[in-house]
Design a protein around this motif. Structure first.
Motif, PDB file in Angstrom:
ATOM      1  N   ILE A 262       0.846  -1.183   0.000  1.00 15.50           N
ATOM      2  CA  ILE A 262       0.000   0.000   0.000  1.00 15.50           C
ATOM      3  C   ILE A 262       0.887   1.240   0.000  1.00 15.50           C
ATOM      4  CG2 ILE A 262      -1.804   1.219   1.242  1.00 15.50           C
ATOM      5  CD1 ILE A 262      -2.662  -1.404   0.067  1.00 15.50           C
ATOM      6  N   ARG A 263       0.571   2.153  -0.870  1.00 17.75           N
ATOM      7  CA  ARG A 263       1.363   3.385  -0.934  1.00 17.75           C
ATOM      8  C   ARG A 263       1.317   4.113   0.390  1.00 17.75           C
ATOM      9  NH1 ARG A 263      -1.514   5.273  -6.327  1.00 17.75           N
ATOM     10  NH2 ARG A 263      -3.165   4.263  -5.133  1.00 17.75           N
ATOM     11  N   ALA A 264       2.408   4.611   0.815  1.00 16.49           N
ATOM     12  CA  ALA A 264       2.480   5.315   2.088  1.00 16.49           C
ATOM     13  C   ALA A 264       1.579   6.525   2.054  1.00 16.49           C
ATOM     14  CB  ALA A 264       3.927   5.747   2.372  1.00 16.49           C
ATOM     15  N   PRO A 265       1.028   6.888   3.202  1.00 15.68           N
ATOM     16  CA  PRO A 265       0.149   8.059   3.213  1.00 15.68           C
ATOM     17  C   PRO A 265       0.805   9.286   2.623  1.00 15.68           C
ATOM     18  CG  PRO A 265      -0.011   6.871   5.290  1.00 15.68           C
ATOM     19  CD  PRO A 265       1.092   6.227   4.524  1.00 15.68           C
ATOM     20  N   GLY A 266       2.080   9.383   2.682  1.00 12.68           N
ATOM     21  CA  GLY A 266       2.752  10.534   2.095  1.00 12.68           C
ATOM     22  C   GLY A 266       3.018  10.407   0.623  1.00 12.68           C
ATOM     23  N   GLY A 267       2.623   9.255   0.021  1.00 13.17           N
ATOM     24  CA  GLY A 267       2.809   9.068  -1.402  1.00 13.17           C
ATOM     25  C   GLY A 267       4.195   8.548  -1.737  1.00 13.17           C
ATOM     26  N   SER A 268       5.118   8.479  -0.817  1.00 18.73           N
ATOM     27  CA  SER A 268       6.455   7.958  -1.066  1.00 18.73           C
ATOM     28  C   SER A 268       6.981   7.371   0.231  1.00 18.73           C
ATOM     29  CB  SER A 268       7.384   9.065  -1.579  1.00 18.73           C
ATOM     30  OG  SER A 268       7.525  10.071  -0.600  1.00 18.73           O
ATOM     31  N   SER A 269       7.968   6.486   0.092  1.00 11.82           N
ATOM     32  CA  SER A 269       8.525   5.818   1.263  1.00 11.82           C
ATOM     33  C   SER A 269       9.362   6.750   2.123  1.00 11.82           C
ATOM     34  CB  SER A 269       9.377   4.621   0.802  1.00 11.82           C
ATOM     35  OG  SER A 269      10.402   5.084  -0.071  1.00 11.82           O
ATOM     36  N   SER A 270       9.736   7.918   1.585  1.00 14.78           N
ATOM     37  CA  SER A 270      10.567   8.840   2.358  1.00 14.78           C
ATOM     38  C   SER A 270       9.770   9.636   3.379  1.00 14.78           C
ATOM     39  CB  SER A 270      11.305   9.798   1.415  1.00 14.78           C
ATOM     40  OG  SER A 270      10.356  10.553   0.664  1.00 14.78           O
ATOM     41  N   CYS A 271       8.437   9.606   3.288  1.00 12.63           N
ATOM     42  CA  CYS A 271       7.599  10.362   4.213  1.00 12.63           C
ATOM     43  C   CYS A 271       7.301   9.492   5.416  1.00 12.63           C
ATOM     44  CB  CYS A 271       6.303  10.802   3.518  1.00 12.63           C
ATOM     45  SG  CYS A 271       5.243  11.851   4.546  1.00 12.63           S
ATOM     46  N   ASN A 272       7.806   9.875   6.567  1.00 18.99           N
ATOM     47  CA  ASN A 272       7.631   9.105   7.792  1.00 18.99           C
ATOM     48  C   ASN A 272       6.680   9.818   8.741  1.00 18.99           C
ATOM     49  OD1 ASN A 272       9.552   7.128   6.980  1.00 18.99           O
ATOM     50  ND2 ASN A 272      11.209   8.523   7.591  1.00 18.99           N
ATOM     51  N   CYS A 273       5.986   9.029   9.550  1.00 17.14           N
ATOM     52  CA  CYS A 273       5.016   9.577  10.493  1.00 17.14           C
ATOM     53  C   CYS A 273       5.737  10.275  11.640  1.00 17.14           C
ATOM     54  CB  CYS A 273       4.125   8.454  11.031  1.00 17.14           C
ATOM     55  SG  CYS A 273       2.839   9.013  12.162  1.00 17.14           S
ATOM     56  N   SER A 274       5.147  11.379  12.092  1.00 16.35           N
ATOM     57  CA  SER A 274       5.777  12.174  13.145  1.00 16.35           C
ATOM     58  C   SER A 274       5.404  11.706  14.552  1.00 16.35           C
ATOM     59  CB  SER A 274       5.402  13.652  12.980  1.00 16.35           C
ATOM     60  OG  SER A 274       3.990  13.815  13.063  1.00 16.35           O
ATOM     61  N   HIS A 275       4.448  10.760  14.679  1.00 11.49           N
ATOM     62  CA  HIS A 275       4.121  10.219  16.004  1.00 11.49           C
ATOM     63  C   HIS A 275       4.059   8.696  15.919  1.00 11.49           C
ATOM     64  CE1 HIS A 275      -0.061   9.483  14.746  1.00 11.49           C
ATOM     65  NE2 HIS A 275      -0.045  10.711  14.221  1.00 11.49           N
ATOM     66  N   SER A 276       4.071   8.054  17.054  1.00 12.08           N
ATOM     67  CA  SER A 276       4.231   6.587  17.101  1.00 12.08           C
ATOM     68  C   SER A 276       2.933   5.818  16.929  1.00 12.08           C
ATOM     69  CB  SER A 276       4.868   6.201  18.441  1.00 12.08           C
ATOM     70  OG  SER A 276       4.053   6.625  19.529  1.00 12.08           O
ATOM     71  N   ALA A 277       1.799   6.477  16.840  1.00 14.96           N
ATOM     72  CA  ALA A 277       0.510   5.770  16.784  1.00 14.96           C
ATOM     73  C   ALA A 277       0.019   5.532  15.370  1.00 14.96           C
ATOM     74  CB  ALA A 277      -0.541   6.561  17.559  1.00 14.96           C
ATOM     75  N   CYS A 278       0.805   5.871  14.365  1.00 21.07           N
ATOM     76  CA  CYS A 278       0.330   5.776  12.985  1.00 21.07           C
ATOM     77  C   CYS A 278       0.001   4.333  12.597  1.00 21.07           C
ATOM     78  CB  CYS A 278       1.372   6.361  12.029  1.00 21.07           C
ATOM     79  SG  CYS A 278       1.429   8.168  12.059  1.00 21.07           S
ATOM     80  N   ALA A 279       0.873   3.407  12.945  1.00 20.40           N
ATOM     81  CA  ALA A 279       0.658   2.009  12.553  1.00 20.40           C
ATOM     82  C   ALA A 279      -0.610   1.450  13.192  1.00 20.40           C
ATOM     83  CB  ALA A 279       1.875   1.164  12.945  1.00 20.40           C
ATOM     84  N   VAL A 280      -0.826   1.767  14.469  1.00 14.93           N
ATOM     85  CA  VAL A 280      -2.028   1.280  15.164  1.00 14.93           C
ATOM     86  C   VAL A 280      -3.281   1.902  14.576  1.00 14.93           C
ATOM     87  CG1 VAL A 280      -3.190   1.165  17.396  1.00 14.93           C
ATOM     88  CG2 VAL A 280      -0.704   0.892  17.271  1.00 14.93           C
ATOM     89  N   LEU A 281      -3.240   3.210  14.294  1.00 13.93           N
ATOM     90  CA  LEU A 281      -4.410   3.884  13.733  1.00 13.93           C
ATOM     91  C   LEU A 281      -4.742   3.376  12.338  1.00 13.93           C
ATOM     92  CD1 LEU A 281      -3.636   7.549  14.876  1.00 13.93           C
ATOM     93  CD2 LEU A 281      -5.464   6.076  15.733  1.00 13.93           C
ATOM     94  N   GLU A 282      -3.728   3.129  11.539  1.00 13.57           N
ATOM     95  CA  GLU A 282      -3.967   2.623  10.192  1.00 13.57           C
ATOM     96  C   GLU A 282      -4.601   1.241  10.219  1.00 13.57           C
ATOM     97  OE1 GLU A 282      -1.520   1.813   6.020  1.00 13.57           O
ATOM     98  OE2 GLU A 282      -0.505   2.630   7.786  1.00 13.57           O
ATOM     99  N   LYS A 283      -4.110   0.386  11.086  1.00  9.24           N
ATOM    100  CA  LYS A 283      -4.702  -0.947  11.200  1.00  9.24           C
ATOM    101  C   LYS A 283      -6.118  -0.886  11.751  1.00  9.24           C
ATOM    102  CE  LYS A 283      -3.514  -5.585  12.802  1.00  9.24           C
ATOM    103  NZ  LYS A 283      -2.514  -6.408  13.532  1.00  9.24           N
TER     104      LYS A 283
END
Length: 610
Positions: A262-283
């Motif tokens: 799945i394409r990263a929310p930022g549209g590229s792999s270089s865009c990283n989440c600024s907080h630690s809850a992104c993976a849990v929220l996405e799931k």
């Protein structure tokens, strides 16, 4: 003098017909004038007879209503055509955008699709607010209500799915906030606008789902088709994103399988989440996608019924109030709950073992899944056969007259079943062509064949149930005991059968009144308290409907929340090649999931009428 009186009566009679025909004409043309302040005479047939002239007048009066009806029919067809053109254009453009946004090697991305959806949502929300304000201010905008449209349980389901969709949008907003520093703000604006749209639309459909609008018919039909198109576009976008997330791609080396990247929310792999809850929220919000998908479909169906009811004059004399009762119904719900709990247990085992990546555990999980589905569809097929046999013994009449809700239910039931039929027949061809080697493929073949049989039988059972009149036995029994003559006769018999009664005593008025008061107590041991007991046919139909309803909930939960045996068992991808097999599954499965939820709604209605 007698002739003058006759002509005068004929004149007023003709004027009465004229005065009553004007409002009817206004209703047919879609404009309701204010009610007159002076009283009007009742509508009667003109009684003046003046030879040839009277005959020509009667012939002319037959021509004018026909002409008005023709004009009204043409106007309705033009508005239907205009609203249909709007729907087709929006949907075809949306399908092109959704298809283009799936692939990474084109210049159309998810942001372009979301901008298009935001425009549709804003336009639809503005129209719904306009409709609500306009109908609240115009007394004659909605003169009729379709009691069959938008029942309470359907609107309750819409509220439940809408609430889960709002939670999903909240999770999306919290997730995309972490990518705001390197991603477009459109991905945050879209769930915000969608949340507002869900609130407005739920309020709109809860209040106006039964409306038969008589004013501004063209605008209303176009607005409702825009609402239908917007919900179908949101459904298409959600189904596409959820299908990509669940699709399992066989790797080139053949050692293991993995999901689509799945394409990263930022549209590229270089865009990283600024907080630690992104993976849990996405799931978390991916688990809420099934509720959002069903919400869009529920809203689409209700908007379509409203569109069909625009300008409709509803006759309510055949409507019966239906109440939900579980009295005397035990076996069907009990067995259905056992199947539901057992199925959920096997589903959890399946998900855990498949996610582990161990081929041995994956095959064991598939065997358990196939066995559970085989038992479920077999019991469902036997139940539907019994239900169809009871219908042959049923003496209820079939419903008459046009009903947009019933027609839509039948059409959606048959149309949505084609998705499951497609997957089953593709699987049958693949397994038979490869020789059905191994117990895993044999179980896969058995499940597919039994599912085809179960779908056919369930469609017949539900459609037959939807076209039957409700039972009226309770009303008949109650009317017998509330008849005063029956009560008086029963009281006389009870009094004369008492020991020591003087049989030669004549009945006086006081005695009659006394016997009328004695009758209820004398009838206390009669079958009156048992008037609500179900006959064996009604009880059997309710047991069958309750069992099928719970089993369809089970068969909706498993694929809606991630069970994909079509990809975990590689025979389909190996036989048809992965690209074609993924297209078959990802197109057919959403319709199959909707079929199970729509079957739940239809079975609940059959349960109420049985």
């Amino acid at each position: 003098m007698r002739n003058i009186m006759h002509l005068t009566f004929g004149f007023f009679s003709c004027e009465s017909s004229k005065m009553t025909s004007d409002p009817e004409m206004a209703v047919e043309e879609g404009y309701i004038s204010p009610l007159p302040t002076r009283p009007t005479l009742p509508s009667t047939q003109c009684s003046i007879h003046l030879g040839v002239q009277a005959g020509s007048m009667r012939r002319g009066s037959d021509v004018f209503p026909t002409s008005r009806g023709t004009v009204r029919e043409r106007g309705r067809n033009r508005s239907w055509l205009l609203s249909s053109i709007i729907t087709f254009n929006v949907l075809i453009l949306g399908i092109a955008l959704v298809s283009g946004s799936v692939f990474n090697n084109v210049k159309i991305n998810a942001i372009n699709l979301q901008i298009f959806l935001i425009i549709l949502i804003i336009l639809t929300t503005a129209w719904m607010l306009y409709y609500t304000i306009y109908t609240s201010r115009e007394d004659h905008a909605v003169l009729y209500k379709d009691s069959h449209a938008g029942p309470v349980w359907l609107r309750g389901g819409l509220v439940l799915f809408g609430l889960c969709s709002l939670i999903m949008d909240v999770f999306k907003i919290a997730n995309y906030v972490g990518y705001l520093h390197c991603d477009s703000a459109v991905k945050i604006a879209f769930p915000v606008v969608q949340a507002v749209f869900i609130l407005v639309q739920t309020y709109f459909l809860w209040l106006h789902a039964k409306d038969c609008v008589q004013l501004q018919r063209n605008i209303t039909r176009c607005g409702l088709m825009l609402t239908l198109s917007t919900n179908l576009m949101l459904w298409m976008a959600a189904v596409t994103e959820e299908s990509i997330h669940q699709t399992v791609v066989p790797p080139e080396d053949g050692n293991s399988t993995h999901s689509y990247d799945i394409r990263a929310p930022g549209g590229s792999s270089s865009c990283n989440c600024s907080h630690s809850a992104c993976a849990v929220l996405e799931k978390a919000y991916y688990y809420l996608y099934p509720f959002n998908i069903e919400y869009s479909l529920f809203a689409s169906a209700m908007a379509y019924v409203m569109w069909k009811n625009v300008g409709r004059l509803v006759d309510e004399h055949n409507h019966h109030a239906l109440h939900f009762r579980l009295k005397d119904v035990l076996v069907g719900p009990a067995v259905g709950l056992v199947m539901l709990v057992a199925g959920l247990g096997t589903f959890v085992i399946y998900e855990v073992d498949v996610e582990s990546g161990d081929p041995g555990k994956r095959d064991t999980a598939l065997v358990i899944h196939y066995v559970m589905n085989t038992v479920a569809v077999t019991l469902m097929s036997v139940s539907t056969v019994a239900g169809c046999a009871i219908y042959r013994l049923d003496q209820r009449d079939h419903v008459s007259g046009k009903n947009p809700t019933r027609s839509l239910d039948v059409g959606l039931l048959i149309g949505a079943s084609f998705g499951q039929f497609t997957i089953c027949y593709f699987t049958i061809v693949a397994v038979v062509a490869t020789g059905a080697e191994g117990h895993l493929n044999a179980l896969n073949l058995a499940v597919s064949l039994l599912t085809v049989i179960q779908l056919c039988l369930q469609n017949i059972f539900i459609i037959e149930g939807l076209h039957r009149e409700p039972f009226h036995e309770d009303m008949h029994q109650a009317s017998v005991f509330t008849n005063p003559y029956v009560l008086q006769a029963q009281a006389h018999r009870d009094i004369h059968n008492l020991p020591g009664t003087f049989m030669e005593t004549k009945t006086s008025p006081a005695f009659t009144v006394h016997s009328m008061h004695v009758a209820p107590s004398a009838l206390s041991s009669s079958p009156l308290p048992q008037r609500h007991r179900l006959t064996w046919k009604r009880r059997a139909l309710k047991e069958i409907c309750a069992f099928l309803l719970l089993c369809n909930i089970l068969l909706w939960i498993m694929p809606a929340f991630g069970a994909r045996p079509q990809f975990d068992n590689t025979i389909g991808a190996e036989f048809y090649e992965f690209t074609m097999w993924a297209a078959v599954v990802n197109i057919g499965l959403p319709f199959g999931i909707f079929y199970r939820m729509h079957s739940v709604a239809s079975l609940f209605e059959v349960f109420l009428t049985s």
